[in-house]
Design an enzyme around this catalytic site. Structure first.
Site, mmCIF file in Angstrom:
data_model
loop_
_atom_site.group_PDB
_atom_site.id
_atom_site.type_symbol
_atom_site.label_atom_id
_atom_site.label_comp_id
_atom_site.label_asym_id
_atom_site.label_seq_id
_atom_site.Cartn_x
_atom_site.Cartn_y
_atom_site.Cartn_z
ATOM 1 N N PHE A 16 -6.084 3.009 -1.072
ATOM 2 C CA PHE A 16 -5.549 2.692 -0.251
ATOM 3 C C PHE A 16 -5.230 1.128 0.245
ATOM 4 O O PHE A 16 -5.630 0.355 0.060
ATOM 5 C CB PHE A 16 -6.293 3.667 1.307
ATOM 6 C CG PHE A 16 -7.000 2.820 1.292
ATOM 7 C CD1 PHE A 16 -7.158 2.031 2.169
ATOM 8 C CD2 PHE A 16 -8.293 3.449 1.230
ATOM 9 C CE1 PHE A 16 -8.344 1.358 3.248
ATOM 10 C CE2 PHE A 16 -9.855 3.513 2.045
ATOM 11 C CZ PHE A 16 -9.426 1.946 2.475
ATOM 12 N N CYS A 17 -3.851 0.730 1.455
ATOM 13 C CA CYS A 17 -4.201 -0.726 2.064
ATOM 14 C C CYS A 17 -2.830 0.070 3.095
ATOM 15 O O CYS A 17 -2.960 1.080 3.581
ATOM 16 C CB CYS A 17 -3.002 -1.073 0.948
ATOM 17 S SG CYS A 17 -1.114 -1.430 0.178
ATOM 18 N N THR A 18 -2.419 -1.773 3.990
ATOM 19 C CA THR A 18 -2.352 -1.066 5.525
ATOM 20 C C THR A 18 -0.600 -0.620 5.596
ATOM 21 O O THR A 18 -1.055 0.280 5.631
ATOM 22 C CB THR A 18 -2.023 -2.489 4.946
ATOM 23 O OG1 THR A 18 -2.685 -3.315 5.932
ATOM 24 C CG2 THR A 18 -1.023 -2.639 7.040
ATOM 25 N N ILE A 74 -2.545 3.245 5.944
ATOM 26 C CA ILE A 74 -3.050 3.567 6.440
ATOM 27 C C ILE A 74 -2.031 3.469 7.511
ATOM 28 O O ILE A 74 -2.763 4.394 8.139
ATOM 29 C CB ILE A 74 -4.136 2.589 7.130
ATOM 30 C CG1 ILE A 74 -4.988 1.919 5.778
ATOM 31 C CG2 ILE A 74 -4.938 2.461 8.403
ATOM 32 C CD1 ILE A 74 -5.949 0.770 5.693
#
Length: 307
Positions: free
Chosen positions: A180-182, A209
């Site tokens: 996952f990332c922003t 996110i």
């Protein structure tokens, strides 16, 4: 002021697509945004588009419609949030080799990314004992918030991620790999890279996110802390409301409430993350800059460039 009536709409967007003539889009796209009072940054490359921009609701809607009409960009991944003040100083459209820089040749997320997982299904995946959950962001972002049980590769740039994977390949064998990332772009490219190494059970959080914090109720959430964003809001929390983190204006590291209680913290001058790496001369220079910022604020100039 609630998030629903804040005056600025913020759009974090990206799309992996083959843009053969991406350089021809720069000037007209910059003009389109400036004419509508939109500010922020858009990156263009052969592999697609990436960026975060802000403006009025009507202006942002017009931009998204415009981008969707460009050949190859239909189906943009967009996350919306709001801001009480314009979170960017200017509008920039830049040409790049990659829209998110990994530095590995022949990685094509448009053709070989991992499996999307919707925010509603993310908790079940990362709660599986056979899943290794990897935060593909940099260490300073992870420092103010991440998912429960996630692995932090402790990178300082996304270019370091492939080397981290190579060093930990044995830990990934026979596991489900969830990344996952922003906003989704880094983890989408990360999944394409990991799949190129022969791993098959590779997943990433659709919308990142930001989408998770928008859609998953706080009482059901496995997110801990706040999510760093690359604008003057600094961070957001559940419901995408502006968070409590602030930036150290000396080193640009996000600061938690605990960081700001440190004796090494001085507004605009130092924080626990940079105090030992800066000299007294540096801090004297930062202190003068902070004094100028405060004078500008006293005059009503809330956008002093030094801030």
């Amino acid at each position: 002021m609630t998030i629903s009536n804040q005056p600025f709409r913020v759009a974090a967007l990206y799309r992996f697509a083959r843009l053969e003539a991406f350089d021809s889009l720069r000037v007209p796209l910059a003009a389109f945004c400036c004419e509508r009072g939109i500010r922020g940054t858009l990156l263009l490359a052969h592999e697609g588009i990436n960026g975060t921009v802000a403006g009025s609701e009507a202006a942002i809607a017009a931009l998204i419609d415009h981008l969707e009409s460009i050949e190859g960009l239909a189906g943009l991944e967009v996350k919306y949030s709001s801001a009480a003040e314009m979170p960017f100083y200017r509008m920039k459209v830049r040409l790049k080799r990659e829209i998110v820089t990994m530095g590995v040749e022949n990685i094509d997320p448009a053709a070989s990314a991992g499996t999307y997982v919707a925010p509603a299904d993310w908790n079940a995946l990362i709660s599986d004992a056979n899943t290794i959950v990897i935060d593909t962001r940099n260490a300073y972002e992870v420092s103010i918030g991440t998912f429960k049980g996630a692995v932090d590769p402790a990178t300082t740039s996304f270019r370091e991620f492939p080397a981290w994977v190579e060093q930990h390949r044995d830990e990934l064998d026979d596991r489900k790999i969830a990344m996952f990332c922003t906003g989704g772009i880094r983890c989408e490219k990360a999944t394409a890279y990991v799949k190129s190494l022969g791993f098959e059970d590779v997943f990433h959080l659709k919308g990142g996110i930001l989408k998770y914090l928008e859609e998953v109720p706080a009482e059901e959430s496995l997110w801990q802390g706040e999510c760093f964003v690359f604008d003057e809001r600094v961070s957001v929390s559940h419901g995408l409301v502006e968070g409590e983190a602030e930036l150290c204006r000396a080193c640009r590291h996000p600061l938690t409430g605990e960081d700001r209680l440190s004796p090494k913290y001085a507004v605009g001058v130092s924080c626990p993350h940079c105090f030992d790496a800066r000299s007294d001369e540096d801090r004297a220079r930062y202190a003068e800059r902070q004094r100028q910022v405060e004078l500008a604020h006293a005059r009503g100039d809330r956008r002093h460039i030094g801030s």
